[in-house]
Design a protein around this motif. Structure first.
Motif, PDB file in Angstrom:
ATOM      1  N   MET A   1       0.836  -1.202   0.000  1.00  0.00           N
ATOM      2  CA  MET A   1       0.000   0.000   0.000  1.00  0.00           C
ATOM      3  C   MET A   1       0.872   1.254   0.000  1.00  0.00           C
ATOM      4  O   MET A   1       1.857   1.296   0.749  1.00  0.00           O
ATOM      5  N   PRO A   2       0.556   2.249  -0.827  1.00  0.00           N
ATOM      6  CA  PRO A   2       1.398   3.449  -0.832  1.00  0.00           C
ATOM      7  C   PRO A   2       1.256   4.224   0.466  1.00  0.00           C
ATOM      8  O   PRO A   2       0.206   4.203   1.104  1.00  0.00           O
ATOM      9  N   LYS A   3       2.332   4.880   0.811  1.00  0.00           N
ATOM     10  CA  LYS A   3       2.330   5.672   2.052  1.00  0.00           C
ATOM     11  C   LYS A   3       1.733   7.047   1.789  1.00  0.00           C
ATOM     12  O   LYS A   3       1.979   7.656   0.764  1.00  0.00           O
ATOM     13  N   LYS A   4       0.921   7.511   2.726  1.00  0.00           N
ATOM     14  CA  LYS A   4       0.335   8.842   2.593  1.00  0.00           C
ATOM     15  C   LYS A   4       1.416   9.901   2.795  1.00  0.00           C
ATOM     16  O   LYS A   4       1.485  10.878   2.077  1.00  0.00           O
ATOM     17  N   ARG A   5       2.242   9.663   3.786  1.00  0.00           N
ATOM     18  CA  ARG A   5       3.364  10.565   4.047  1.00  0.00           C
ATOM     19  C   ARG A   5       4.634   9.744   4.189  1.00  0.00           C
ATOM     20  O   ARG A   5       4.608   8.651   4.771  1.00  0.00           O
ATOM     21  N   LYS A   6       5.715  10.312   3.707  1.00  0.00           N
ATOM     22  CA  LYS A   6       7.002   9.618   3.761  1.00  0.00           C
ATOM     23  C   LYS A   6       7.395   9.304   5.201  1.00  0.00           C
ATOM     24  O   LYS A   6       7.940   8.256   5.505  1.00  0.00           O
ATOM     25  N   SER A   7       7.085  10.267   6.081  1.00  0.00           N
ATOM     26  CA  SER A   7       7.470  10.128   7.487  1.00  0.00           C
ATOM     27  C   SER A   7       6.431   9.379   8.316  1.00  0.00           C
ATOM     28  O   SER A   7       6.672   9.102   9.486  1.00  0.00           O
ATOM     29  N   GLY A   8       5.278   9.109   7.709  1.00  0.00           N
ATOM     30  CA  GLY A   8       4.190   8.494   8.474  1.00  0.00           C
ATOM     31  C   GLY A   8       3.591   9.449   9.493  1.00  0.00           C
ATOM     32  O   GLY A   8       3.053   9.019  10.505  1.00  0.00           O
ATOM     33  N   GLY A   9       3.714  10.748   9.236  1.00  0.00           N
ATOM     34  CA  GLY A   9       3.186  11.759  10.148  1.00  0.00           C
ATOM     35  C   GLY A   9       4.050  11.998  11.364  1.00  0.00           C
ATOM     36  O   GLY A   9       3.624  12.600  12.336  1.00  0.00           O
ATOM     37  N   ARG A  10       5.273  11.533  11.304  1.00  0.00           N
ATOM     38  CA  ARG A  10       6.171  11.647  12.454  1.00  0.00           C
ATOM     39  C   ARG A  10       7.426  12.449  12.100  1.00  0.00           C
ATOM     40  O   ARG A  10       7.767  12.593  10.927  1.00  0.00           O
ATOM     41  N   SER A  11       8.071  12.906  13.126  1.00  0.00           N
ATOM     42  CA  SER A  11       9.369  13.540  12.938  1.00  0.00           C
ATOM     43  C   SER A  11      10.338  12.842  13.873  1.00  0.00           C
ATOM     44  O   SER A  11       9.953  12.353  14.919  1.00  0.00           O
ATOM     45  N   GLY A  12      11.561  12.807  13.501  1.00  0.00           N
ATOM     46  CA  GLY A  12      12.500  12.203  14.425  1.00  0.00           C
ATOM     47  C   GLY A  12      13.382  11.140  13.808  1.00  0.00           C
ATOM     48  O   GLY A  12      14.286  10.635  14.458  1.00  0.00           O
ATOM     49  N   GLY A  13      13.138  10.822  12.575  1.00  0.00           N
ATOM     50  CA  GLY A  13      14.018   9.927  11.852  1.00  0.00           C
ATOM     51  C   GLY A  13      13.885   8.473  12.218  1.00  0.00           C
ATOM     52  O   GLY A  13      12.851   8.033  12.700  1.00  0.00           O
ATOM     53  N   LYS A  14      14.967   7.745  12.008  1.00  0.00           N
ATOM     54  CA  LYS A  14      14.948   6.293  12.187  1.00  0.00           C
ATOM     55  C   LYS A  14      15.151   5.931  13.651  1.00  0.00           C
ATOM     56  O   LYS A  14      16.231   5.565  14.085  1.00  0.00           O
ATOM     57  N   ARG A  15      14.133   6.106  14.365  1.00  0.00           N
ATOM     58  CA  ARG A  15      14.156   5.763  15.771  1.00  0.00           C
ATOM     59  C   ARG A  15      13.099   4.704  15.994  1.00  0.00           C
ATOM     60  O   ARG A  15      12.141   4.603  15.232  1.00  0.00           O
ATOM     61  N   GLY A  16      13.241   4.000  17.043  1.00  0.00           N
ATOM     62  CA  GLY A  16      12.224   3.006  17.360  1.00  0.00           C
ATOM     63  C   GLY A  16      11.028   3.653  18.005  1.00  0.00           C
ATOM     64  O   GLY A  16      10.535   4.667  17.550  1.00  0.00           O
ATOM     65  N   ARG A  17      10.595   3.090  19.076  1.00  0.00           N
ATOM     66  CA  ARG A  17       9.459   3.628  19.809  1.00  0.00           C
ATOM     67  C   ARG A  17       9.841   4.912  20.524  1.00  0.00           C
ATOM     68  O   ARG A  17      10.876   4.968  21.189  1.00  0.00           O
ATOM     69  N   ALA A  18       9.023   5.926  20.354  1.00  0.00           N
ATOM     70  CA  ALA A  18       9.300   7.202  21.017  1.00  0.00           C
ATOM     71  C   ALA A  18       8.542   7.268  22.338  1.00  0.00           C
ATOM     72  O   ALA A  18       7.528   6.593  22.520  1.00  0.00           O
ATOM     73  N   SER A  19       9.034   8.098  23.241  1.00  0.00           N
ATOM     74  CA  SER A  19       8.341   8.282  24.514  1.00  0.00           C
ATOM     75  C   SER A  19       7.007   8.986  24.275  1.00  0.00           C
ATOM     76  O   SER A  19       6.808   9.601  23.240  1.00  0.00           O
ATOM     77  N   THR A  20       6.138   8.931  25.239  1.00  0.00           N
ATOM     78  CA  THR A  20       4.794   9.471  25.007  1.00  0.00           C
ATOM     79  C   THR A  20       4.568  10.793  25.742  1.00  0.00           C
ATOM     80  O   THR A  20       5.215  11.082  26.737  1.00  0.00           O
ATOM     81  N   LYS A  21       3.642  11.551  25.177  1.00  0.00           N
ATOM     82  CA  LYS A  21       3.183  12.793  25.787  1.00  0.00           C
ATOM     83  C   LYS A  21       1.660  12.708  25.883  1.00  0.00           C
ATOM     84  O   LYS A  21       1.030  11.999  25.106  1.00  0.00           O
TER      85      LYS A  21
END
Ligand SMILES: [Zn+2]
Length: 90
Positions: A1-21
């Motif tokens: 399936m094509p991606k809607k956004r290259k980043s998947g709506g995220r910022s922060g690069g090739k990181r795993g799970r990010a902490s939550t807010k």
């Protein structure tokens, strides 16, 4: 399936799970790199009174507060707009 956004709506690069807010609008737990960050200034003085006081030359301190919104709350509050496919940045 094509991606809607290259980043998947995220910022922060090739990181795993990010902490939550916590979203200030709905209270949802959202990943930090997906959250929308805004700085809100609030004053203890009513703004009409504050304007008059400022004209008199009073210094009114304002408090800085950082709030995080999830994407749906940010859109609902008009902080961000939904962009057309052409206007999307990556
Ligand atoms: Zn929310």
């Amino acid at each position: 399936m094509p991606k809607k956004r290259k980043s998947g709506g995220r910022s922060g690069g090739k990181r795993g799970r990010a902490s939550t807010k916590t979203c200030a609008g709905c209270g949802a737990k959202i990943p930090t790199d997906k959250a929308k960050k805004y700085t809100v200034y609030s004053s203890a003085v009513d703004f009409r009174l504050g304007r008059e006081l400022r004209q008199e030359g009073t210094y009114i301190p304002r408090q800085q507060k950082i709030v995080y919104y999830c994407v749906s709350c940010a859109v609902h509050k008009g902080r961000t707009n939904i962009r057309a496919k052409k206007e999307r940045r990556g």
